[in-house]
Structure formats: C-alpha cells, structure tokens
Design a protein around this motif. Structure first.
Motif, PDB file in Angstrom:
ATOM      1  N   LEU A 186      25.879 111.439  72.078  1.00  0.00           N
ATOM      2  CA  LEU A 186      26.277 111.362  73.399  1.00  0.00           C
ATOM      3  C   LEU A 186      26.460 110.082  74.027  1.00  0.00           C
ATOM      4  CD1 LEU A 186      23.636 113.940  75.080  1.00  0.00           C
ATOM      5  CD2 LEU A 186      26.229 114.428  74.299  1.00  0.00           C
ATOM      6  N   ALA A 187      25.684 108.901  73.672  1.00  0.00           N
ATOM      7  CA  ALA A 187      26.207 107.662  74.119  1.00  0.00           C
ATOM      8  C   ALA A 187      27.317 107.068  73.456  1.00  0.00           C
ATOM      9  CB  ALA A 187      24.739 106.670  73.833  1.00  0.00           C
ATOM     10  N   LEU A 188      27.493 107.539  72.331  1.00  0.00           N
ATOM     11  CA  LEU A 188      28.940 107.063  71.648  1.00  0.00           C
ATOM     12  C   LEU A 188      30.080 107.558  72.221  1.00  0.00           C
ATOM     13  CD1 LEU A 188      30.329 105.314  69.514  1.00  0.00           C
ATOM     14  CD2 LEU A 188      29.908 107.381  67.941  1.00  0.00           C
ATOM     15  N   ARG A 189      29.961 108.722  72.510  1.00  0.00           N
ATOM     16  CA  ARG A 189      31.091 109.557  73.499  1.00  0.00           C
ATOM     17  C   ARG A 189      31.369 108.714  74.598  1.00  0.00           C
ATOM     18  NH1 ARG A 189      29.941 116.082  72.903  1.00  0.00           N
ATOM     19  NH2 ARG A 189      30.365 116.267  70.463  1.00  0.00           N
ATOM     20  N   CYS A 190      30.328 108.508  75.544  1.00  0.00           N
ATOM     21  CA  CYS A 190      30.555 107.901  76.759  1.00  0.00           C
ATOM     22  C   CYS A 190      31.065 106.534  76.545  1.00  0.00           C
ATOM     23  CB  CYS A 190      29.070 107.710  77.405  1.00  0.00           C
ATOM     24  SG  CYS A 190      28.840 109.333  78.119  1.00  0.00           S
ATOM     25  N   ALA A 191      30.538 105.642  75.561  1.00  0.00           N
ATOM     26  CA  ALA A 191      31.102 104.270  75.361  1.00  0.00           C
ATOM     27  C   ALA A 191      32.563 104.506  74.844  1.00  0.00           C
ATOM     28  CB  ALA A 191      30.081 103.819  74.004  1.00  0.00           C
ATOM     29  N   ALA A 192      32.975 105.369  74.041  1.00  0.00           N
ATOM     30  CA  ALA A 192      34.364 105.323  73.542  1.00  0.00           C
ATOM     31  C   ALA A 192      35.275 105.705  75.041  1.00  0.00           C
ATOM     32  CB  ALA A 192      34.736 106.407  72.840  1.00  0.00           C
ATOM     33  N   ALA A 193      34.808 106.472  75.857  1.00  0.00           N
ATOM     34  CA  ALA A 193      35.540 106.795  77.168  1.00  0.00           C
ATOM     35  C   ALA A 193      35.315 105.826  78.143  1.00  0.00           C
ATOM     36  CB  ALA A 193      34.816 107.884  77.889  1.00  0.00           C
ATOM     37  N   SER A 194      34.544 104.698  78.005  1.00  0.00           N
ATOM     38  CA  SER A 194      34.312 103.459  78.976  1.00  0.00           C
ATOM     39  C   SER A 194      35.357 102.520  78.365  1.00  0.00           C
ATOM     40  CB  SER A 194      33.063 102.841  78.770  1.00  0.00           C
ATOM     41  OG  SER A 194      32.118 103.722  79.165  1.00  0.00           O
ATOM     42  N   MET A 195      35.794 102.581  77.159  1.00  0.00           N
ATOM     43  CA  MET A 195      36.789 101.503  76.479  1.00  0.00           C
ATOM     44  C   MET A 195      38.101 101.922  77.294  1.00  0.00           C
ATOM     45  SD  MET A 195      35.384  99.905  74.240  1.00  0.00           S
ATOM     46  CE  MET A 195      33.938 100.153  75.193  1.00  0.00           C
ATOM     47  N   ARG A 196      38.453 102.917  77.408  1.00  0.00           N
ATOM     48  CA  ARG A 196      39.790 103.140  78.611  1.00  0.00           C
ATOM     49  C   ARG A 196      39.449 102.734  79.930  1.00  0.00           C
ATOM     50  NH1 ARG A 196      42.805 109.160  79.008  1.00  0.00           N
ATOM     51  NH2 ARG A 196      44.339 108.429  80.369  1.00  0.00           N
ATOM     52  N   LEU A 197      38.535 102.872  80.553  1.00  0.00           N
ATOM     53  CA  LEU A 197      38.171 102.325  81.823  1.00  0.00           C
ATOM     54  C   LEU A 197      38.082 100.715  81.765  1.00  0.00           C
ATOM     55  CD1 LEU A 197      37.613 103.393  84.671  1.00  0.00           C
ATOM     56  CD2 LEU A 197      35.412 103.418  84.310  1.00  0.00           C
ATOM     57  N   ALA A 198      37.438 100.106  80.666  1.00  0.00           N
ATOM     58  CA  ALA A 198      37.545  98.760  80.560  1.00  0.00           C
ATOM     59  C   ALA A 198      38.867  98.156  80.223  1.00  0.00           C
ATOM     60  CB  ALA A 198      36.275  98.423  79.863  1.00  0.00           C
ATOM     61  N   GLY A 199      39.722  98.809  79.762  1.00  0.00           N
ATOM     62  CA  GLY A 199      41.200  98.274  79.360  1.00  0.00           C
ATOM     63  C   GLY A 199      40.954  97.938  77.901  1.00  0.00           C
ATOM     64  N   ARG A 200      40.414  98.463  77.046  1.00  0.00           N
ATOM     65  CA  ARG A 200      40.297  98.231  75.727  1.00  0.00           C
ATOM     66  C   ARG A 200      40.566  99.371  74.818  1.00  0.00           C
ATOM     67  NH1 ARG A 200      37.150  93.678  74.777  1.00  0.00           N
ATOM     68  NH2 ARG A 200      37.305  94.056  72.638  1.00  0.00           N
ATOM     69  N   SER A 201      40.823  99.280  73.577  1.00  0.00           N
ATOM     70  CA  SER A 201      41.391 100.296  72.664  1.00  0.00           C
ATOM     71  C   SER A 201      40.112 100.916  71.617  1.00  0.00           C
ATOM     72  CB  SER A 201      42.464  99.695  72.087  1.00  0.00           C
ATOM     73  OG  SER A 201      42.325  98.572  71.237  1.00  0.00           O
ATOM     74  N   GLU A 202      38.954 100.430  71.529  1.00  0.00           N
ATOM     75  CA  GLU A 202      38.140 100.714  70.650  1.00  0.00           C
ATOM     76  C   GLU A 202      37.821 102.220  70.756  1.00  0.00           C
ATOM     77  OE1 GLU A 202      37.374  96.168  71.048  1.00  0.00           O
ATOM     78  OE2 GLU A 202      37.828  98.167  72.291  1.00  0.00           O
ATOM     79  N   ASP A 203      37.984 102.843  69.627  1.00  0.00           N
ATOM     80  CA  ASP A 203      37.398 104.429  69.494  1.00  0.00           C
ATOM     81  C   ASP A 203      36.051 104.340  69.080  1.00  0.00           C
ATOM     82  OD1 ASP A 203      37.676 103.657  66.987  1.00  0.00           O
ATOM     83  OD2 ASP A 203      39.296 105.530  66.371  1.00  0.00           O
ATOM     84  N   GLU A 204      35.453 105.876  68.706  1.00  0.00           N
ATOM     85  CA  GLU A 204      34.135 105.772  68.361  1.00  0.00           C
ATOM     86  C   GLU A 204      34.018 105.228  66.997  1.00  0.00           C
ATOM     87  OE1 GLU A 204      32.837 109.840  68.172  1.00  0.00           O
ATOM     88  OE2 GLU A 204      33.354 110.145  70.248  1.00  0.00           O
ATOM     89  N   ALA A 205      34.816 105.206  66.049  1.00  0.00           N
ATOM     90  CA  ALA A 205      34.844 104.427  64.669  1.00  0.00           C
ATOM     91  C   ALA A 205      34.600 102.875  64.929  1.00  0.00           C
ATOM     92  CB  ALA A 205      36.108 105.002  63.947  1.00  0.00           C
ATOM     93  N   ALA A 206      35.384 102.460  65.608  1.00  0.00           N
ATOM     94  CA  ALA A 206      35.416 100.947  65.813  1.00  0.00           C
ATOM     95  C   ALA A 206      34.235 100.643  66.700  1.00  0.00           C
ATOM     96  CB  ALA A 206      36.687 100.668  66.760  1.00  0.00           C
ATOM     97  N   LEU A 207      33.694 101.229  67.699  1.00  0.00           N
ATOM     98  CA  LEU A 207      32.462 101.149  68.133  1.00  0.00           C
ATOM     99  C   LEU A 207      31.068 101.134  67.177  1.00  0.00           C
ATOM    100  CD1 LEU A 207      32.977 103.039  71.553  1.00  0.00           C
ATOM    101  CD2 LEU A 207      32.468 100.475  71.309  1.00  0.00           C
ATOM    102  N   ARG A 208      31.065 102.064  66.281  1.00  0.00           N
ATOM    103  CA  ARG A 208      30.363 102.363  65.353  1.00  0.00           C
ATOM    104  C   ARG A 208      30.189 101.007  64.303  1.00  0.00           C
ATOM    105  NH1 ARG A 208      31.467 108.137  63.872  1.00  0.00           N
ATOM    106  NH2 ARG A 208      29.258 109.451  64.548  1.00  0.00           N
ATOM    107  N   ASP A 209      31.486 100.435  63.964  1.00  0.00           N
ATOM    108  CA  ASP A 209      31.506  99.251  63.376  1.00  0.00           C
ATOM    109  C   ASP A 209      30.981  98.073  63.886  1.00  0.00           C
ATOM    110  OD1 ASP A 209      32.667 100.931  61.220  1.00  0.00           O
ATOM    111  OD2 ASP A 209      34.610 100.022  61.350  1.00  0.00           O
ATOM    112  N   ALA A 210      31.265  98.082  65.295  1.00  0.00           N
ATOM    113  CA  ALA A 210      30.884  96.780  65.992  1.00  0.00           C
ATOM    114  C   ALA A 210      29.318  96.705  66.165  1.00  0.00           C
ATOM    115  CB  ALA A 210      31.593  96.872  67.305  1.00  0.00           C
ATOM    116  N   TRP A 211      28.692  97.904  66.027  1.00  0.00           N
ATOM    117  CA  TRP A 211      27.258  97.982  66.362  1.00  0.00           C
ATOM    118  C   TRP A 211      26.650  97.851  64.969  1.00  0.00           C
ATOM    119  CZ3 TRP A 211      24.500  97.165  70.637  1.00  0.00           C
ATOM    120  CH2 TRP A 211      23.118  97.343  70.676  1.00  0.00           C
TER     121      TRP A 211
END
Length: 316
Positions: free
Chosen positions: A62-87
C-alpha cells in the motif's frame, strides 16, 4: 526444519467492500458518499486491526502505491519498479535518493504508531522534500491532534487536515495527503495507519467533469474524499486477499526448506514488499540466498518482481 504456524497466515478470509457501496450510478450525494465510505471503512477495519502473519507485506505494498502516486505530485517520473530499485538495491547505509526518500516516508507511515509531534513531522517533511519548520510544525501538530480528537466523521476529519495544510502552504500538498491518512487512522482508532488516499489523488474520485483535478480545499472535496475511500478500501481488501493467499502458500512450503537461515528470509518476505535476491544474513550467504529463492520459485511460493535476470527482487 523451519516451523511456522500455517494458521497465522490467514485465520479467516480477508473482508471485501459490499458490492452496493461500489455500484456505479453517477456522482452520489454528499450523504450517499459518506454512507458508502462508512461501509467501505467498516470492511477495512478488521484488516487494519488484524494480526495475521502477512500485514507487513500488505502495508508496504500500500505504501508503494502511494509513493508511486506521489511521484506525479512531486513532478517526478519514477514508477513502482523504479521505487523498488531505489530502495532495495541501494548499498547498505546509502541514501535512497529523492524518490526513494519519499517512498521511505510512506514506508514509515505504514509501520509507526499514530504519533504526530514536531520531531516526527520534521523528519517526514524532509523526506518528502518539503520545507516546514519551527512554529509552523508546532501549529500543524495541534491541528492534527485537534481534528483527530474531534467528533467529525473520519473521512471529513481527513479532508479537513488536507484542506488546512494546502490553505496554509499550497506547496505542501504531498504532506497534506500524508496527514489525511494519519488523521483518518487516528479518528478510527486504528493501531497503525494505512496508506490509502494518496494513491487515489489522480483517480476518478478527484476528477472534475470539466477537466482538471479536485484539490484539497476545492468545492466538493469532502465528497470526493468519501468516494476515494471506497475505491481505496476496495483495492486494499483485494490486495490483502492476494497477499494472504500467497502468504499461505509460502508458509505451507516452509517444512520443505532445509537452508540454514531460511526462516529469517521467510519472515522478511512476510514483512516486506520485496527482498533482494542477493540478500545475505549472519546465517545465509548471498549464494545460499540465491539457491533459496530459486527453490521458492520452483515451489511457486514467491515471485520475481523485477523481470530481470540479475539484480533480482522477490516477494509474495
């Protein structure tokens, strides 16, 4: 032999949101939207309070879903896969970068107690890449706790804190959504909050008929929050059913595992969204971990989440 009680995987089937609450029929009235949200949150309540073996993985997804939506609000392009990699693929002790830090804020949200003090909010604000300090944070804490203890229905309290934040600081909408879920959980007396609303911020509930998005403080925002909570609760229940089923399978195959240290890996898989395929622990080398994950894949107990032949990530 690894011994885990299969009964802890899922004592009962996860609940579902009633079909009538999900029925499409045009924009509901304010009262109708609130009633539907109440039914949806009631279904979610037992999950929020439950203690089976798998809520850690469920909450982190659930946190990953919200983080992915946050990227759009923050003006970033990372999706769930990119966030997993970063973490999960960063070196030990290394910073996860701006996108990973936002993911980290949502991860913390899903596991920490319902506390809103200046120290905690200051850390979260920094992780979200925002700037809010001193007296502003202290005032915000008072507003959060006042709304949480008020007699307002939980969805309206959540809408109120989001509206307050964006009214005072229009550049802090990301924090507004984070706090909306916090106040929601506090109002419902959940032991831990659930990341829900941010994942709906760009969804149908907040979409204007004439185009654009309903933001905190806009007309019909409270009704939109209620509609969004129905969708969020339904999605969370569906995700819980999937995670529960996969957790049952993982726990069922544990007696077939002989690798020393495999129990720690199983527990991590139940608690995390993903685990690096090159994980190493005091009882398990990287090479042994790779063999263990290959074995778990053969037993259909885990999935490889990255789609890569190297730098793999595994999860329920």
């Amino acid at each position: 032999m690894i011994r885990l009680d299969p009964a802890t995987a899922s004592p009962t089937a996860p609940p579902t949101v009633p079909a009538w609450a999900l029925a499409a029929g045009g924009a509901p009235s304010d009262a109708g939207a609130a009633f539907q949200a109440g039914a949806a949150l009631s279904a979610l309540d037992s999950l929020a309070r439950g203690q089976p073996a798998w809520p850690g993985a469920w909450r982190q997804r659930l946190a990953l879903r919200c983080a992915a939506a946050s990227m759009r609000l923050a003006g970033r392009s990372e999706d769930e896969a990119a966030l997993r990699d970063a973490w999960y693929l960063r070196p030990a002790g290394a910073e996860p970068g701006p996108a990973g830090a936002i993911f980290g804020a949502w991860r913390q949200f899903s596991v920490q107690p319902l506390v809103a003090n200046a120290d905690r909010l200051e850390k979260i604000v920094e992780m979200l890449g925002l700037h809010l300090h001193g007296a502003a944070l202290a005032t915000l804490c008072v507003e959060v706790n006042t709304l949480a203890e008020s007699q307002r229905p939980a969805p309206f309290a959540a809408a109120a804190i989001a509206t307050y934040v964006v009214t005072v600081r229009p550049d802090c909408e990301l924090l507004a959504w984070w706090l909306a879920d916090l106040v929601l959980a506090q109002s419902l007396r959940w032991p831990r909050p659930l990341p829900l609303l941010m994942a709906q911020a760009f969804g149908p509930a907040f979409r204007r008929d004439a185009g654009g998005r309903i933001r905190p403080g806009d007309e019909n925002f409270e009704r939109a929050v209620c509609v969004a909570l129905v969708a969020a609760a339904a999605g969370a229940c569906r995700l819980a059913a999937d995670v529960s089923r996969r957790a049952e399978r993982l726990i069922a195959v544990t007696p077939q595992l002989r690798a020393k240290g495999a129990g720690d890996v199983i527990q991590t898989l139940l608690n995390e969204d993903a685990v690096s395929g090159s994980l190493s622990t005091k009882n398990l080398s990287r090479f042994a971990a790779r063999r263990l994950f290959d074995r778990l894949q053969q037993l259909d107990a885990v999935r490889e989440l990255s789609g890569r032949p190297t730098f793999r990530l595994f999860g329920l």
